[in-house]
Design an enzyme around this catalytic site. Structure first.
Site, PDB file in Angstrom:
ATOM      1  N   CYS A  34       0.824  -1.211   0.000  1.00  0.00           N
ATOM      2  CA  CYS A  34       0.000   0.000   0.000  1.00  0.00           C
ATOM      3  C   CYS A  34       0.858   1.260   0.000  1.00  0.00           C
ATOM      4  O   CYS A  34       0.355   2.360  -0.212  1.00  0.00           O
ATOM      5  CB  CYS A  34      -0.918   0.035   1.211  1.00  0.00           C
ATOM      6  SG  CYS A  34      -1.997  -1.376   1.280  1.00  0.00           S
ATOM      7  N   CYS A 103      -4.311   7.049   6.851  1.00  0.00           N
ATOM      8  CA  CYS A 103      -2.997   7.426   7.409  1.00  0.00           C
ATOM      9  C   CYS A 103      -3.117   7.709   8.904  1.00  0.00           C
ATOM     10  O   CYS A 103      -2.228   7.377   9.685  1.00  0.00           O
ATOM     11  CB  CYS A 103      -2.441   8.660   6.718  1.00  0.00           C
ATOM     12  SG  CYS A 103      -2.023   8.367   4.995  1.00  0.00           S
TER      13      CYS A 103
END
Lengths: 141, 386
Positions: A34, A103
């Protein structure tokens, strides 16, 4: 602009970058597929996080999320730090684009894994870690 | 702060001469080319002149040029119409894994309608294998579509040979030349190409206009139904100012082609050499030879592309990346994955595309700043053991 001024500030001038040698606790989450890997180090004295550093491979919001998380938990007790959620991270950053919210989740998880590591090593139990399994942290976006 | 634009493969600024050529067609000579009156007839004349200029860039005949809204429409039109027209002959289409999404997603649509698509692999530099192509051709193959120049890594395919193979096997050949027209000499008469997509905004013309070259004798059906424009092949009132701009851009590109290619390749090679010599653990993506004159693509180990772009933007440098984060997806660019890059290095890719307004001084500025920025990000990265 893609990011808020606060995100850009933490990205351009990240706080507490680096490693703590022989840290009391260390947590790493994310994966290379990712494109985000986040590592948080903590030192603890009398249940207070006295030092917190990070190393992150990732985009601007991943770096900013790590940076602000280290600032938010430094000087806090472990119990206080365990109350930190990704929503707090997003809020403190003045918002993140929806595709970047993961995040902030990584930052919350990396911190938790670091605290879990510390607790394991020192035979400590914290209410905020009940039911937490570092191997079950969602590493996908 | 001086802003430096190094993203010419994304889009280009409209050249002053192009804009000046366009302006009268908004306000004074604004007629509809389908009208009988003088306003209309003037528009019709300029349409013809413009078509000649666009044709001239690729050595086509003017009646083989059909104006569209851009590269994406040209690609969609070519693939979907050719498939439809030839569906009784066969259902098989051949393309490559590194095409633009306008091609790949059109192929997916066609697959959902019962067509079968072979996606050819590419080698580590992005070239398809001519042997693979020959082997992929079946009795029911109706169309081959291979891009002329790859938009990310600059690979220039051997279009002439691909065209020969297509012709020998009686298969229609389309090429997406959006990055190629104006950046490489194209002569459709030598190429055995049946259809070729072009775009204006990649060659200093306005956005929203492009063309599809359709070789005389190629059967095609309209993509857009309506009026009788473009010989009943593409309905809709012609966007005369944009067409005039596109034509002017083609004219300038044709006149300056050698000079343009020379200038860009010198800057490109200089940038590649300087970065390769001054930064460790960097890979140059794409081929050394047969490369777009302005394309530079690096992969920096241990760091992520979006972070790199933000730091470059902070010093005024505009670039792009194949990192997943910049695409808003989980996967890095399909092109970088197809040339065999691992995830960790594909995420750290950086594309810098040079154009007519790039100067030597820009290259030095970029190299200097890249050295600093790459190190800053590596120092933050848990993957880097400095």
């Amino acid at each position: 602009m893609l990011y808020t001024d606060i995100v850009m500030d933490h990205f351009s001038n990240p706080r507490n970058v680096g490693e703590i040698k022989d840290a009391d606790g260390m947590g790493e989450v994310g994966n290379i597929q990712c494109g985000d890997i986040m590592r948080i180090y903590i030192n603890v004295v009398d249940d207070v996080i006295t030092e917190c550093k990070f190393k992150t491979f990732g985009c601007g919001s991943a770096i900013a999320s790590s940076s602000i998380t280290t600032e938010l938990v430094k000087g806090k007790t472990i119990d206080e730090a365990l109350e930190l959620t990704n929503k707090d991270v997003v809020q403190q950053l003045g918002g993140l684009p929806s595709v970047k919210v993961h995040c902030s989740v990584l930052a919350e998880d990396a911190l938790k894994v670091a605290i879990y590591d510390y607790a394991e090593k020192n035979n400590k139990n914290y209410k905020g870690l009940e039911g937490f399994d570092p191997n079950q942290v969602n590493h996908e976006h | 702060m001086k802003r430096r634009y190094l993203d010419y493969s994304a889009t280009t600024p409209v050249k002053k001469e192009v804009l000046e050529a366009m302006i009268p067609y908004f306000t004074e000579t604004f007629g509809n080319a389908s009208s009988i009156h003088t306003f209309g007839q003037i528009a019709k004349e300029v349409l013809t002149e413009s078509r000649k200029k666009v044709a001239n860039l690729i050595n086509a005949n003017e009646n083989e040029i059909f104006f569209t809204s851009g590269g994406t429409e040209s690609d969609n039109w070519a693939l979907k119409s050719i498939a439809k027209v030839n569906k009784n002959r066969g259902k098989h289409i051949i393309t490559s894994k590194i095409e633009h999404h306008a091609i790949l997603h059109s192929c997916e649509t066609l697959e959902s309608e019962g067509f079968e698509v072979t996606y050819l692999d590419v080698d580590e530099y992005g070239f398809i294998s001519l042997e693979d192509l020959k082997n992929a051709i079946r009795k029911d193959t109706i169309l081959i579509s291979i891009m002329y120049i790859n938009n990310e890594i600059g690979t220039v395919q051997n279009i002439e040979e691909i065209g020969k193979i297509a012709k020998d096997n009686n298969v229609i050949f389309h090429t997406d030349a959006v990055q190629a027209a104006g950046n490489i000499k194209i002569d459709v008469k030598e190429l055995n190409v049946d259809l070729l997509s072009m775009s204006s905004h990649k060659i200093y013309g306005p956005k929203g206009i492009g063309a599809l070259y359709i070789k005389r004798g190629t059967r095609i059906i309209p993509f857009m139904d309506g009026g009788a424009q473009e010989k009943k092949k593409r309905a809709g009132t012609e966007n005369i100012p944009a067409i005039v701009g596109f034509a002017k851009a083609c004219e300038i590109a044709k006149e300056n082609l050698d000079e343009h290619i020379n200038k860009l390749s010198v800057l490109r090679d200089d940038l590649i050499e300087k970065v390769s010599n001054s930064i460790d653990d960097v890979k140059v993506n794409g081929p050394r030879d047969n490369r777009h004159p302005g394309n530079v693509n690096f992969a920096f180990k241990y760091i992520e592309g979006e972070a790199l772009l933000l730091m470059l933007d902070a010093v005024g440098v505009a670039a792009s990346s194949g990192s997943a984060c910049t695409a808003g997806s989980l996967e890095p660019s399909h092109v970088l994955m197809s040339i065999g890059l691992g995830h960790e290095i594909a995420h750290g890719s950086l594309r810098l595309t040079i154009g007519d307004f790039t100067e030597e001084e820009d290259i030095d500025f970029i190299v200097e700043n890249l050295i600093r920025i790459v190190q800053t990000l590596r120092d933050m990265s848990p993957l880097y053991q400095g």
